[in-house]
Design an enzyme around this catalytic site. Sequence first.
Site, PDB file in Angstrom:
ATOM      1  N   HIS A   4      -2.251   7.772  -9.460  1.00 53.32           N
ATOM      2  CA  HIS A   4      -2.415   6.906 -11.007  1.00 53.32           C
ATOM      3  C   HIS A   4      -3.880   7.199 -11.518  1.00 53.32           C
ATOM      4  O   HIS A   4      -4.815   7.176 -10.783  1.00 53.32           O
ATOM      5  CB  HIS A   4      -2.211   5.475 -11.095  1.00 53.32           C
ATOM      6  CG  HIS A   4      -0.981   5.161 -10.709  1.00 53.32           C
ATOM      7  ND1 HIS A   4      -0.422   5.126  -9.099  1.00 53.32           N
ATOM      8  CD2 HIS A   4      -0.132   4.826 -11.162  1.00 53.32           C
ATOM      9  CE1 HIS A   4       0.696   4.780  -9.202  1.00 53.32           C
ATOM     10  NE2 HIS A   4       1.280   4.658 -10.344  1.00 53.32           N
ATOM     11  N   ASP A  15       0.126   8.971 -12.954  1.00 57.19           N
ATOM     12  CA  ASP A  15       0.408   8.293 -13.830  1.00 57.19           C
ATOM     13  C   ASP A  15      -0.260   7.300 -14.536  1.00 57.19           C
ATOM     14  O   ASP A  15      -1.279   7.015 -14.178  1.00 57.19           O
ATOM     15  CB  ASP A  15       1.853   7.315 -13.026  1.00 57.19           C
ATOM     16  CG  ASP A  15       2.951   8.380 -12.706  1.00 57.19           C
ATOM     17  OD1 ASP A  15       3.021   9.687 -12.563  1.00 57.19           O
ATOM     18  OD2 ASP A  15       3.917   7.410 -12.095  1.00 57.19           O
TER      19      ASP A  15
END
Length: 233
Positions: free
Chosen positions: A190, A47
């Site tokens: 991430h 992400d």
Amino acid sequence: MGGITCAALGGAGALMTYGVRARSSSLFAPSVYRGAASQHAMALTFDDGPSESTPVLLRLLAEHNVAATFFQCGANVERLPEVAREVVRSGHEIGNHSQTHPKFYFRSPSFIREELTRAQAAIENAAGVTPSLFRAPFGVRWPGMRAAQQSLRLMGVMWTVIGRDCKLDTKSIVRRVLPRIDNGAIVCLHDGRELRARPDVGNTIEAVRRLIPILKAEGYRLQTVSQLICPTN
Ligand SMILES: [Zn+2]
């Protein structure tokens, strides 16, 4: 009377909390959080990219011939369009992670729709693909999200395992993620930090460097989320 009211409110509050935050909730918007348990497959997702460090991650994934899914923010895509293109060229999937990574609590349906629409356009312009997946920033779903997702044909994707990789060191990320992976797992990591430029995601990349050989040795097929949730893709 007070007791009954409190119980009712407590129930409503609990339902609200579940609807907004629970990974399995589809109360405010349809979403999945894992693939079928019948397949020995799982998905790595990243992400908050693209970031300046994403190309390092792409090289690592290429070394192992692994496809992943990147939930990108439109504002980051506009900052680094070439990196977004590179993600697609490398065989990965891009999902929508909103334009500016807001918390959607108490936001209007039109705000939500605008955030999803702008990110969709940014990704289309930069990378030439139209995402079919959406991951809500902070995992927060809110009234209005269902309609926004429907109009853009976006399936919500939560996660089976969240790496807490923004806070943990490499060893702790691996130790947290590995035991929680099973068939159909979707792992959330991430390659960015919200909209920050030049974020330090070194711990995440090192954790992935350690995780992939272990998962492959365990026989897992590492797939994109679309492949995982819809095996005909
Ligand atoms: Zn995020």
